[in-house]
Structures are given as C-alpha cells and as structure tokens.
Design an enzyme around this catalytic site. Sequence first.
Site, PDB file in Angstrom:
ATOM      1  N   HIS B  11       8.514 -18.616  59.989  1.00 51.12           N
ATOM      2  CA  HIS B  11       7.161 -18.782  59.477  1.00 51.12           C
ATOM      3  C   HIS B  11       7.256 -19.095  57.998  1.00 51.12           C
ATOM      4  CE1 HIS B  11       7.281 -14.640  57.849  1.00 51.12           C
ATOM      5  NE2 HIS B  11       7.912 -14.355  58.963  1.00 51.12           N
ATOM      6  N   LYS B  36      -1.625 -23.068  58.693  1.00 54.44           N
ATOM      7  CA  LYS B  36      -1.249 -21.803  58.040  1.00 54.44           C
ATOM      8  C   LYS B  36       0.075 -21.269  58.584  1.00 54.44           C
ATOM      9  CE  LYS B  36      -3.178 -18.088  55.698  1.00 54.44           C
ATOM     10  NZ  LYS B  36      -3.759 -18.110  54.361  1.00 54.44           N
ATOM     11  N   ASP B 230      17.726   9.747  50.601  1.00 53.47           N
ATOM     12  CA  ASP B 230      18.064   8.556  49.817  1.00 53.47           C
ATOM     13  C   ASP B 230      17.198   7.342  50.205  1.00 53.47           C
ATOM     14  OD1 ASP B 230      19.024   7.912  52.294  1.00 53.47           O
ATOM     15  OD2 ASP B 230      21.137   7.808  51.712  1.00 53.47           O
ATOM     16  N   ALA B 424      -2.901 -17.292  44.580  1.00 50.57           N
ATOM     17  CA  ALA B 424      -3.451 -18.337  43.715  1.00 50.57           C
ATOM     18  C   ALA B 424      -3.548 -17.743  42.309  1.00 50.57           C
ATOM     19  CB  ALA B 424      -4.824 -18.740  44.212  1.00 50.57           C
ATOM     20  N   THR B 553      -9.715 -15.592  43.302  1.00 49.46           N
ATOM     21  CA  THR B 553      -9.263 -15.513  44.695  1.00 49.46           C
ATOM     22  C   THR B 553      -8.758 -16.885  45.118  1.00 49.46           C
ATOM     23  OG1 THR B 553      -9.895 -14.851  46.947  1.00 49.46           O
ATOM     24  CG2 THR B 553     -11.552 -16.011  45.683  1.00 49.46           C
TER      25      THR B 553
END
Lengths: 151, 609
Positions: B11, B36, B230, B424, B553
């Site tokens: 992807h 997308k 850890d 963005a 945005t």
Amino acid sequence: MKIHDEKTNQWEWKALGAPAPVKKAMAIQTKALIQAPAMLGIAALMYFGFDHVVVPSIVAVLSVLVLAGGLFYHPLFHAVERGGRWFGHMVIVTVNWILLAPFYFLVFGFGRLVLRLQGIDPMDRAYPAAAETCWLPRKKIESLDQYRKQH
Amino acid sequence: MNILGISAFYHDSAACLLKDGRIVAAAQEERFTRKKHDERFPMHAVRYCLHEAGLRGDQLDAVAFYDKPIEKFVRILKTYFSVAPQGLQSFMMAMPVWMREKLWIPLEIETALDACGIKMPQDALYFPEHHESHAASAFYPSPFDSAAVLTVDGVGEWSTTAIGHGRGHELDILFDIHFPHSLGLLYSAFTYFTGFKVNSGEYKLMGLAPYGQPTYVREIYDHLIDVKADGSFKLNMELFGYLDGLTMTNDKFSEAFGGPPRKAESEISQREMDLARSVQVVTEEVILKMANHVQALTGEKNLVMAGGVALNCVANGRLLREGPFDNIWIQPAAGDAGGALGAAQLVWHKVHQKPRTVVPSKDAMQGSFLGPNFDAEVEAYLEARGYPYRKLSEAEWAPEVARLVASENVIGLCQGRMEFGPRALGGRSIIGDARSEKMQSVMNLKIKYRESFRPFAPTCLEEDVSEYFELESESPYMLLVAQVRADRCIGQAEAASLPMRERINQKRSDIPAITHVDYSARVQTVNRERNPRYYDLIKAFKDQTGYGVIINTSFNVRGEPIVCTPEDAYRCFMRTEMDYLVLGDCLLSKTDQPEWQEKGDWREDFVLD
C-alpha cells in the site's frame, strides 16, 4: 506527448493520472451479429461433431438471445453478457480451488502436523512469554552483497 | 550518482530520487492516479522524479526496493504451516497474487521501468529490509549526527518493531520483534474492531480516543499483550484473526471486549470510544518503555522514528514530554511510502559508504516539499479553461488571503511543491480561521464530508508556538500533539460530563476550531525558511487579528488522495463548499465560477476510508 521527449529531456507524468480516453465501443448490434453466429457455429460443431445435445442446445438458445437482445432489446444482451462474465469468473475460481485447496491441505496440513510433533511453532505463539525479553538480537550484516538479495 | 527508491505492491507505493545523496524528488503514486493508498508500481511518481531531476532514462545508477520480497513470502508460507488446516481462504486470496506478481519483483521493476522508458541499471538493484528502510528514512535525513533509532509498524518481512543505532553514516539494527507480535497490528485490530478501515482508519481511532475512558486497559494487558520491562512484548494470538482468517480479530476477542465489532458507518457508542482510548494508552506505554530501553542501550539523547506507528502523534507528544530523549525527529513520510526514501538513502550511505553532512537543527527533508510544483503553469491552465481568477501580486498575496481567512472563509491552498507523506503542510491544504466556533463542523460536514468527531490541526508561527501550546520545540511535520495552553482553555471542568455530540460543539478555548475535546492539538509549526509563502500568510493573519495560528487540513475529501495538480484542486474546490481557491498567485472566488457540472455522483469515485 511521448513518455519521454529526447530532444527536450521532458518526462510526461502529469496527464498520466487523467482517465485514459475512452475507446469507442463496438455497437451492440455489430457485437450481436458477430457473437450469435459464432455461438451457433460452436453449438453446431458440438452437436454434429461430438453428438452432444444438452450443451449445444443451451448455447444455441443463448445465441438466439444474444441476437434478439443485440438487435431489439439491449438490456437482454447486457444480461447475457453479465451472465457470461459471471460464468467465466466462476470457472476460474473453481479451477483455482480444485488445484490449490488440495495442495494447501496436503502440504501445509501435513507440514503443520510434522512441526507439531517436533514441538516447533514457526510463529512462536507461546503466551505469556516465559523469557524476560522478547527482543531478538539482529544478526550483523556480513557482506554488503546481502543488499542485492531478495532474502 | 542517481539512485531511485521504490516502495510498491502493498500500500502507499511511492518513488524517490537521490542525486549524489541529496533528495531531489519524492512522491506517492496515489496523488497522480487519484486512487487512495495505490499499491501499484509507481509509474507516474518515477517519471515525475526523473523529470524533476532532469535525468534521461539511461542515467539511473541504482534502484532500491524497500523490502525483501522472498523473505516476506517465506514468512507467509510459515504462517500457513503454523495454522493449517485453517487459513485456506487467506491462502486462496494470497497465492494467485504472489504467483502472478510479487514473486517476480525484479522482473516487475524492470518491465515497469521499461514501460516508463527507463533503462534498468546493470547489476544495481538493491533490496534492503523493510525495517532497515524505515530506519534509514528516519536517521539519514535527521538533523542528528548520532541517534537512537526506533521503527514500529504492522509488519515487514519478519520484523514488526526494531531498535537500532545510527552514527555518522553507519546504521545498525540491534534488536527486533518478529511477526505475529506487532504493536501496529494490535492498533489495527482495534481499528477494525471499532468499525474503521485497517491501514487508513488508525488515525480516526487516535482522534476518537479522547472521547473515551481507559476502561479496557486492564483487559488489554490481561488478554492481549504481555509487555516486558524493556518494552518488548508478545501478543496472545488466540484472540486475533489475522494469522488464520481474513479479519483482524476473532470471536474470542469479541467475547473479551463486549460484543461483536462495530459495523462500518454505524453509530459510534461509548464502547468504541473507551476501546480507542484504552488501546491508545497501552500503545503509548509500550512505546515509552521501548524508548527507555533503546536509550539505555545506545546512551543517545536523540531519537529518530519511522514506521506507521510513528504517525501516532499523540504517542509522539507523550514521548517527547515523558521520555528519556532531549530531541525527537520523526520521518514525515513514516509509513511505507517513506520506505522508498530510506531504501535509496541506505544504498547511498551504507552500500556506497558515502558520508553524511549534518546541519544541526536542520533536517534534509526540505520541509517535505519534495513533490511537483505547478505555480508557473497555473495562469495558462486557468486561461485555457476560462475560469475567472484574480492574480495577486507578491505584496498583496499574503495579506489578501489572510483577510479572507479572518472573514471565516474556507480556502483551498495549492501552492509550491506538493508534500511527501500523509500530512498537508501548507502546499496542498485547506485553511480556515482557528478562532471560529463554527469552523470545525463546517469543515467536517460541508467540506471534507467526514465524521464530525474528527479534529482539525493548527499551523502556527514557529516563534509563537509556546504562546498557544504547551510545547517548546518545533513541529514542522505535524507529528506532535501538545495541550493548548491552560490560560486559553474554557470549560474543562464540565466537559467530562457532557455527551459526545455536545462535547464536539462545546467551545473549549479561544482557538476552538483546533482544540480537541481533550484540549490537545496536533501542532504544525512553520518558519520562513521551510515555507516562506505559508509563513507570510500566517504572519499577515497575525498582523490583522493578533493570532498567529490558523486551521490546516489536507486538501481532499474523505476517501480522496490529497490533490496534486491545479485541476485536482479546482475539481475538489467546486465539489465542496469551499469559498475561495488559491492556485499559486491566482485567487478564485466560488461565486465567480461557472456552474460545476459532472455526470453521476462524484462521491462514488472514492472508496470511504
């Protein structure tokens, strides 16, 4: 524009995201006039050449539907096309399953049995972990040739 | 030396080009194809990179692919060996793809490059490991000469988490945790269980978390994850479905967490909010423990991070506040797209042993503005289309756009080079007035068409950050969450008792549009050097209003990749209720534009994420 213009050394990349121009589809009537006789020919070959009755009858009926749909009622033609696509898809899926499913059970099923008998779990699933840490030390890369390998 | 980095076939495929070690270009394929998370070979991104670098098709010296495909295939086969006879459905889906494509990656790359008109360099195809690529993308461009390295994601070949040490141009992975034990997949399991889409909805889960209470933390520790001191861990695979099925969780998981998974797009209940909060708390605690461990191992005061989990900016903010490191730098393209960059840099620095040049407090990402720039072509485009616009002079650009923002207009901003990575940062952004009470719901429902609970992020002037937020350091890539300063907050006491819908609409500070329900904000700081125009715009906004902070945005709607070209921007502008569009120097008003017409419902073009 070409993908790469040698003279200007310009690469075409912007327009590539735009949808490709739609190829003019063949008219449905033309498609029907090609497909129906071809289907009828196949039906005739199966009937006269191989003495089959049921399958050639189905193909012959479909060819009539294709011709009638293509010339007079397009939704019928589209329905037959969709049915054909679905049938083709199902054939591929079925063949895939027939070939791969037995392979899966034979190889991986048997393999898992062997590994279980040996007490090996390739996924190391024992939970909770008995060890104090789950970090695994990484092997040092011995040669830079390692980067040329896919494994 | 020209090195092309590629990530693909899973992807977020992407390409990156290094020219003598300098990052010249990097872009994700989805921006060009408008699909997308596009996983296909990044044909367009590769061509763009060569275009930007001014290279011919025979001038590549090396190609680096971001993981080792055969190693991954072995892991998948071993998975089936461990779950058979279960897992048949997954096998039936995976095998044809592997047989057809993923087993022949060198051939796929060569064929795809050939189709691009690019000659594959002889004997120069490299395959660093997935987490090594992530580690390289985090360390090499960072502003540190030496640093501890932490990479956390779903899964690569075997590694799901890795810790390492970078010094100069040396980068060593020291320890890792192997599949199926994965913090990223634990988070994705809850993403699935709460009704969001795996590999894209993780961000929503993080945004939902502040609405809930951490009531399931104990259950998660009791049933799902065994965490060591850890920070290393093991998952209880009895409750997960991703080994032997097609879903992330199984029926036992549902039994442990109060019923079946939420159906996508259905009403979000308090259970989902509490689950979101709980897994967020656990994730933060594990990351903090891992950070302490890697600090103890390396003795470093700097930490660099990458991998999908490094995009969890809430955890990053907590790590900065409570962790052992003085400085943290996170690769802005921390997901798989950034693997293209890391792979290329690894070949340059590690295979070819080229030294790094580190400029303290200045990373090599150039603000992550590594994509195409269309500013010079905007006017010709608008003229050709006949779209009315007003050209702004250099002097009036910032004050005019700032004035429109201050008047509560929503503005699409497409200027300069496109960002590399999921955020963005002022190149392809939608901006608005952070002081406006109505702006969050207007932007969510009328512009972005997304869930109303989702918060918006602020961009503020770097020098003003501590005036608005409990943050002293810069955050140029919007990867840190910090609290809004207490003296700006309103109604904290009664907020907890309000139902979700009322909390969304509650005014929480004097910058309500960017103040999330827990009084936090995902901060981006901007300075003049990284993005001069965007800086000038916010500075002008401050001069006009007294506030050096605006909403930022991404320029897209839900399910759509962020816009790339002016055409993408114009289309998105006209489809939504944005008021103005800024394309380079040109300002377009919605009221002046011809009526937008298109066939069918454009929303159907995008698969909801």
